[in-house]
Scaffold this motif. Structure first.
Motif, PDB file in Angstrom:
ATOM      1  N   LEU A  70       0.811  -1.182   0.269  1.00 15.71           N
ATOM      2  CA  LEU A  70       0.021   0.297   0.085  1.00 15.71           C
ATOM      3  C   LEU A  70       1.036   1.470  -0.339  1.00 15.71           C
ATOM      4  N   ALA A  71       0.805   1.727  -0.545  1.00 20.27           N
ATOM      5  CA  ALA A  71       1.274   2.923  -0.993  1.00 20.27           C
ATOM      6  C   ALA A  71       0.804   4.491  -0.960  1.00 20.27           C
ATOM      7  N   ILE A  72       0.986   5.321   0.315  1.00 14.63           N
ATOM      8  CA  ILE A  72       0.352   6.347   0.008  1.00 14.63           C
ATOM      9  C   ILE A  72       1.453   8.131  -0.500  1.00 14.63           C
ATOM     10  N   ARG A  73       0.891   8.349  -1.228  1.00 20.16           N
ATOM     11  CA  ARG A  73       1.498   9.317  -2.211  1.00 20.16           C
ATOM     12  C   ARG A  73       0.541  11.038  -1.809  1.00 20.16           C
ATOM     13  N   ILE A  74       1.454  12.000  -0.739  1.00 18.64           N
ATOM     14  CA  ILE A  74       1.733  13.061  -0.018  1.00 18.64           C
ATOM     15  C   ILE A  74       1.702  14.205  -1.032  1.00 18.64           C
ATOM     16  N   ALA A  75      -0.035  14.160  -2.406  1.00 21.08           N
ATOM     17  CA  ALA A  75       0.815  15.380  -3.346  1.00 21.08           C
ATOM     18  C   ALA A  75       0.470  16.432  -2.795  1.00 21.08           C
ATOM     19  N   HIS A  76      -0.339  17.207  -1.823  1.00 15.59           N
ATOM     20  CA  HIS A  76      -0.052  18.804  -1.505  1.00 15.59           C
ATOM     21  C   HIS A  76      -0.098  18.527   0.706  1.00 15.59           C
ATOM     22  N   LEU A  77       0.753  19.701   0.637  1.00 14.65           N
ATOM     23  CA  LEU A  77      -0.064  19.662   1.998  1.00 14.65           C
ATOM     24  C   LEU A  77      -0.089  21.359   2.381  1.00 14.65           C
ATOM     25  N   PRO A  78      -1.373  21.271   3.568  1.00 19.29           N
ATOM     26  CA  PRO A  78      -1.325  22.393   3.612  1.00 19.29           C
ATOM     27  C   PRO A  78      -0.581  23.827   4.656  1.00 19.29           C
TER      28      PRO A  78
END
Length: 82
Positions: A70-78
């Motif tokens: 399972l991979a989670i990509r952090i697209a944008h952080l506020p």
């Protein structure tokens, strides 16, 4: 339990032991190999391609245990709030 501060475009990889535990091979070596290949893929490689690559190169051809990735990509952080 530790904490981490992810950066934009970071990839978090969760996996079961079928990816890194290979009979007769050092666990640290196979874990390091998975981490090296994940880093080499870079943040511009689509996540599904990264997972297919890891499954095809790090996991054994006939794993003794099931393998789940399972991979989670952090697209944008506020921006941080204060």
């Amino acid at each position: 339990m530790g904490t981490a501060s992810p950066r934009t475009k970071s990839t978090l990889l969760l996996y079961t032991d079928g990816l890194t535990e290979h009979r007769g091979q050092d666990l640290d070596a196979t874990t390091s190999e998975a981490a090296r290949r994940l880093a080499a893929a870079g943040s511009d490689t689509p996540v599904d391609e990264v997972l297919q690559h890891l499954a095809g190169t790090v996991a054994p051809a006939q794993p003794e245990a099931g393998t789940v990735l399972l991979a989670i990509r952090i697209a944008h952080l506020p921006p941080p709030t204060r």
